[in-house]
Design a protein around this motif. Structure first.
Motif, mmCIF file in Angstrom:
data_model
loop_
_atom_site.group_PDB
_atom_site.id
_atom_site.type_symbol
_atom_site.label_atom_id
_atom_site.label_comp_id
_atom_site.label_asym_id
_atom_site.label_seq_id
_atom_site.Cartn_x
_atom_site.Cartn_y
_atom_site.Cartn_z
ATOM 1 N N LEU A 47 -15.065 -20.142 -13.267
ATOM 2 C CA LEU A 47 -13.635 -20.284 -13.514
ATOM 3 C C LEU A 47 -13.311 -20.658 -14.957
ATOM 4 C CD1 LEU A 47 -12.784 -22.211 -10.220
ATOM 5 C CD2 LEU A 47 -12.076 -19.874 -10.774
ATOM 6 N N CYS A 48 -14.307 -21.209 -15.655
ATOM 7 C CA CYS A 48 -14.082 -21.724 -17.016
ATOM 8 C C CYS A 48 -13.553 -20.616 -17.928
ATOM 9 C CB CYS A 48 -15.389 -22.287 -17.575
ATOM 10 S SG CYS A 48 -15.225 -22.893 -19.269
ATOM 11 N N GLU A 49 -12.567 -20.978 -18.762
ATOM 12 C CA GLU A 49 -11.950 -19.968 -19.635
ATOM 13 C C GLU A 49 -12.491 -20.019 -21.050
ATOM 14 O OE1 GLU A 49 -7.887 -21.008 -18.905
ATOM 15 O OE2 GLU A 49 -7.923 -20.073 -16.912
ATOM 16 N N GLN A 50 -13.327 -21.009 -21.338
ATOM 17 C CA GLN A 50 -13.849 -21.097 -22.712
ATOM 18 C C GLN A 50 -15.336 -21.395 -22.742
ATOM 19 O OE1 GLN A 50 -11.462 -23.919 -24.918
ATOM 20 N NE2 GLN A 50 -9.591 -22.847 -24.313
ATOM 21 N N ALA A 51 -16.067 -20.925 -21.738
ATOM 22 C CA ALA A 51 -17.503 -21.197 -21.724
ATOM 23 C C ALA A 51 -18.171 -20.459 -22.880
ATOM 24 C CB ALA A 51 -18.102 -20.750 -20.396
ATOM 25 N N ALA A 59 -20.017 -24.602 -17.700
ATOM 26 C CA ALA A 59 -18.582 -24.672 -17.979
ATOM 27 C C ALA A 59 -18.332 -25.626 -19.138
ATOM 28 C CB ALA A 59 -17.847 -25.146 -16.733
ATOM 29 N N CYS A 60 -17.239 -25.382 -19.898
ATOM 30 C CA CYS A 60 -17.007 -26.189 -21.105
ATOM 31 C C CYS A 60 -16.563 -27.608 -20.758
ATOM 32 C CB CYS A 60 -15.975 -25.507 -22.007
ATOM 33 S SG CYS A 60 -14.272 -25.648 -21.415
ATOM 34 N N GLY A 61 -15.890 -27.777 -19.626
ATOM 35 C CA GLY A 61 -15.441 -29.109 -19.229
ATOM 36 C C GLY A 61 -14.156 -29.544 -19.907
ATOM 37 N N LYS A 62 -13.598 -28.682 -20.788
ATOM 38 C CA LYS A 62 -12.426 -29.100 -21.567
ATOM 39 C C LYS A 62 -11.218 -28.193 -21.385
ATOM 40 C CE LYS A 62 -15.470 -30.830 -25.145
ATOM 41 N NZ LYS A 62 -16.422 -30.055 -25.905
ATOM 42 N N CYS A 63 -11.442 -26.931 -21.072
ATOM 43 C CA CYS A 63 -10.309 -25.990 -20.988
ATOM 44 C C CYS A 63 -9.403 -26.371 -19.813
ATOM 45 C CB CYS A 63 -10.816 -24.552 -20.850
ATOM 46 S SG CYS A 63 -11.565 -24.219 -19.239
ATOM 47 N N SER A 64 -8.236 -25.750 -19.740
ATOM 48 C CA SER A 64 -7.302 -26.165 -18.677
ATOM 49 C C SER A 64 -7.875 -25.857 -17.298
ATOM 50 C CB SER A 64 -5.930 -25.527 -18.871
ATOM 51 O OG SER A 64 -6.073 -24.184 -19.230
ATOM 52 N N SER A 65 -8.658 -24.767 -17.197
ATOM 53 C CA SER A 65 -9.261 -24.440 -15.911
ATOM 54 C C SER A 65 -10.222 -25.547 -15.461
ATOM 55 C CB SER A 65 -9.994 -23.105 -16.021
ATOM 56 O OG SER A 65 -10.664 -22.833 -14.828
ATOM 57 N N CYS A 66 -11.058 -25.997 -16.396
ATOM 58 C CA CYS A 66 -12.019 -27.061 -16.067
ATOM 59 C C CYS A 66 -11.293 -28.345 -15.674
ATOM 60 C CB CYS A 66 -12.946 -27.326 -17.262
ATOM 61 S SG CYS A 66 -14.224 -26.058 -17.452
ATOM 62 N N VAL A 67 -10.228 -28.658 -16.399
ATOM 63 C CA VAL A 67 -9.483 -29.888 -16.125
ATOM 64 C C VAL A 67 -8.825 -29.807 -14.746
ATOM 65 C CG1 VAL A 67 -7.518 -31.302 -16.855
ATOM 66 C CG2 VAL A 67 -9.133 -30.431 -18.557
HETATM 67 ZN ZN ZN Z 1 -13.835 -24.689 -19.292
#
Ligand code: ZN
Length: 353
Positions: A47-51, A59-67
């Motif tokens: 789902l991550c949008e900035q991996a 996953a990046c853990g920071k993008c809005s999807s991760c949040v």
């Molecule tokens: Zn992410």
């Protein structure tokens, strides 16, 4: 979200070519190995949008999807958990860190999954993504899906829409319908070797990691759970009653009764399991010269096993298996304890002629 060190290779293999990731994956393996946490990490990655654009990146853990995912509000993610019940207890060992079940839209309900929940899943799958990306449904424990559910899932898996992924998690995957199994790629989790697991436990600040790990049959998350509950001390006390010159069943039962009264979370079924493991090791020492759960107690075990016969100990072990079934609701706890102690003492004396 982090992976255990021994899951890294599995992760890298699976994500080596993300384009070829199957639409349905089954994470299978014994309890207490972190399969659900792995599934959550996989969902986050999908789902991550900035991996980072590397094959095995997380996953990046920071993008809005991760949040959103962590806060439980991701519109393109569903965590589906059949009801607690028969398998209660396994969940806490599995969860690990990550998305909290409640926050992730856990289906709290009555009994098995209802028809309207199946419709909701079909809408989720066929209506389209909210974020123009992937959609992920995580089902755990998958073996608890009822037939209506399994059929609905099969129908979806016949022609899964682009970008929809199903992650099934199961410790008892042989109970899944063969038709469901055949549509999933199985990813099999094995236990980490004892040294790696012990190192991980010690790294978490857990004392007596080796002894705990043995008692938990090698399942490191179970061992970590027990450490947190202070179970090792309780366990030792339960065993002491069996180890120190055991002669009087009433005295042993009294020690156990006091322990059960004092320790919340340590109930009769856990006590029977502890005694069972002890007798199992006595029998193994007698028959095969090794023990599985109590290496730290080997000298005591050898002394006790000397007077017993292998067949007597195995018979006692089988007796305990049988009485464990009624340990949840004994008619009379005191009598139950005395009976269990008497069986044990009789087994210890079977080698005398
Ligand atoms: Zn992410």
């Amino acid at each position: 979200m982090t992976l255990f060190e021994w899951q890294q290779a599995l992760w890298q293999r699976l994500l080596a070519d993300r384009e070829k990731l199957p639409h349905a994956m089954l994470l299978a393996g014994p309890e207490g190995l972190g399969k659900l946490a792995f599934g959550q990490a996989l969902a986050a990655r999908l789902l991550c949008e900035q991996a980072p654009d590397e094959p095995g990146a997380m996953a990046c853990g920071k993008c809005s999807s991760c949040v959103w995912l962590v806060s439980g509000n991701h519109p393109d993610f569903r965590l589906i958990q059949p009801e607690d019940g028969e398998e209660a207890g396994a969940g806490s060992e599995e969860a690990g860190e990550g998305i909290s079940p409640q926050a992730a839209g856990r289906k709290v309900g009555q009994g098995s999954i209802r028809v309207d929940q199946i419709r909701a899943l079909e809408d989720f799958v066929f209506v389209g993504s909210h974020r123009q990306g992937n959609r992920v449904a995580l089902i755990s424990p998958a073996e608890q899906m009822n037939p209506a559910w399994a059929n609905a899932l099969l129908k979806i898996l016949e022609e899964p829409p682009v970008g929809v992924y199903f992650i099934l998690v199961s410790s008892h995957w042989r109970r899944l319908l063969p038709t469901v199994l055949s549509r999933c790629r199985s990813i099999v989790f094995g236990r980490p070797d004892a040294l790696t697991a012990q190192r991980w436990l010690s790294g978490q600040g857990i004392k007596d990691a080796g002894e705990l790990l043995q008692l938990a049959g090698g399942a490191h998350l179970v061992a970590a759970d027990w450490a947190e509950q202070g179970r090792l001390d309780v366990y030792r006390k339960a065993i002491e009653a069996l180890a120190e010159k055991p002669v009087d069943p009433v005295a042993i039962a009294a020690k156990w009764a006091a322990l059960l009264k004092a320790e919340q979370g340590f109930a009769l079924p856990q006590l029977v399991e502890a005694v069972q493991k002890w007798v199992f090791d006595l029998a193994m020492l007698k028959i095969a010269g090794g023990c599985r759960y109590h290496e730290a107690w080997r000298i005591v075990l050898e002394r006790l096993a000397a007077k017993a016969s292998g067949t007597g100990l195995m018979a006692c072990y089988n007796d305990l298996l049988r009485i464990r079934a009624v340990a949840r609701h004994p008619l009379n706890t005191q009598l139950f304890l005395e009976d269990m102690a008497a069986r044990y003492l009789r087994a210890l004396a079977t080698g005398r002629s």
